[in-house]
Design a protein around this motif. Structure first.
Motif, PDB file in Angstrom:
ATOM      1  N   PRO A  24      45.968  97.107  33.613  1.00  0.00           N
ATOM      2  CA  PRO A  24      45.129  96.060  33.023  1.00  0.00           C
ATOM      3  C   PRO A  24      43.636  96.311  33.266  1.00  0.00           C
ATOM      4  N   LYS A  25      43.299  96.843  34.432  1.00  0.00           N
ATOM      5  CA  LYS A  25      41.897  97.134  34.750  1.00  0.00           C
ATOM      6  C   LYS A  25      41.321  98.168  33.773  1.00  0.00           C
ATOM      7  N   THR A  26      42.077  99.215  33.490  1.00  0.00           N
ATOM      8  CA  THR A  26      41.632 100.245  32.553  1.00  0.00           C
ATOM      9  C   THR A  26      41.452  99.658  31.157  1.00  0.00           C
ATOM     10  N   LEU A  27      42.409  98.856  30.731  1.00  0.00           N
ATOM     11  CA  LEU A  27      42.331  98.256  29.394  1.00  0.00           C
ATOM     12  C   LEU A  27      41.136  97.310  29.278  1.00  0.00           C
ATOM     13  N   ARG A  28      40.870  96.537  30.329  1.00  0.00           N
ATOM     14  CA  ARG A  28      39.702  95.645  30.307  1.00  0.00           C
ATOM     15  C   ARG A  28      38.403  96.457  30.252  1.00  0.00           C
ATOM     16  N   LYS A  29      38.382  97.580  30.954  1.00  0.00           N
ATOM     17  CA  LYS A  29      37.214  98.465  30.942  1.00  0.00           C
ATOM     18  C   LYS A  29      36.995  99.018  29.532  1.00  0.00           C
ATOM     19  N   TRP A  30      38.080  99.487  28.886  1.00  0.00           N
ATOM     20  CA  TRP A  30      37.974  99.993  27.518  1.00  0.00           C
ATOM     21  C   TRP A  30      37.379  98.924  26.599  1.00  0.00           C
ATOM     22  N   HIS A  31      37.870  97.694  26.756  1.00  0.00           N
ATOM     23  CA  HIS A  31      37.368  96.605  25.918  1.00  0.00           C
ATOM     24  C   HIS A  31      35.883  96.373  26.168  1.00  0.00           C
ATOM     25  N   SER A  32      35.479  96.382  27.428  1.00  0.00           N
ATOM     26  CA  SER A  32      34.083  96.083  27.759  1.00  0.00           C
ATOM     27  C   SER A  32      33.118  97.167  27.273  1.00  0.00           C
ATOM     28  N   ILE A  33      33.573  98.418  27.212  1.00  0.00           N
ATOM     29  CA  ILE A  33      32.689  99.497  26.736  1.00  0.00           C
ATOM     30  C   ILE A  33      32.860  99.772  25.239  1.00  0.00           C
ATOM     31  N   GLY A  34      33.776  99.051  24.611  1.00  0.00           N
ATOM     32  CA  GLY A  34      33.948  99.197  23.168  1.00  0.00           C
ATOM     33  C   GLY A  34      34.825 100.357  22.741  1.00  0.00           C
ATOM     34  N   ARG A  35      35.645 100.860  23.634  1.00  0.00           N
ATOM     35  CA  ARG A  35      36.554 101.957  23.304  1.00  0.00           C
ATOM     36  C   ARG A  35      37.786 101.394  22.597  1.00  0.00           C
ATOM     37  N   TYR A  36      38.141 101.951  21.461  1.00  0.00           N
ATOM     38  CA  TYR A  36      39.283 101.515  20.646  1.00  0.00           C
ATOM     39  C   TYR A  36      39.236 100.006  20.363  1.00  0.00           C
ATOM     40  N   PRO A  37      38.149  99.518  19.803  1.00  0.00           N
ATOM     41  CA  PRO A  37      38.025  98.067  19.587  1.00  0.00           C
ATOM     42  C   PRO A  37      39.100  97.480  18.678  1.00  0.00           C
TER      43      PRO A  37
END
Length: 66
Positions: A24-37
């Motif tokens: 979940p931490k990795t997925l939240r990070k992806w969301h926050s940096i705009g990766r795979y929006p």
């Protein structure tokens, strides 16, 4: 209207049941940096993975790596 399965990012067991083996931490990070929006949906201050978009992304990445 198209049905869309939403997987809550905070539920690691449910993520794994659907073949999403990122924390979940990795997925939240992806969301926050705009990766795979395209795979994320935020509703009522909660973050979800759109399973249909996740599966499309996995297929696309598999095709690229062939």
């Amino acid at each position: 209207m198209t049905e869309c399965t939403l997987i809550p990012v905070r539920n690691k067991e449910l993520l794994e049941r659907y073949g999403i083996y990122f924390s979940p931490k990795t997925l939240r990070k992806w969301h926050s940096i705009g990766r795979y929006p395209e795979i994320f949906l935020k509703m009522n201050h909660r973050l979800f993975i759109r399973l249909d978009k996740w599966e499309e992304l996995v297929k696309q990445k598999a095709k690229e790596n062939q």
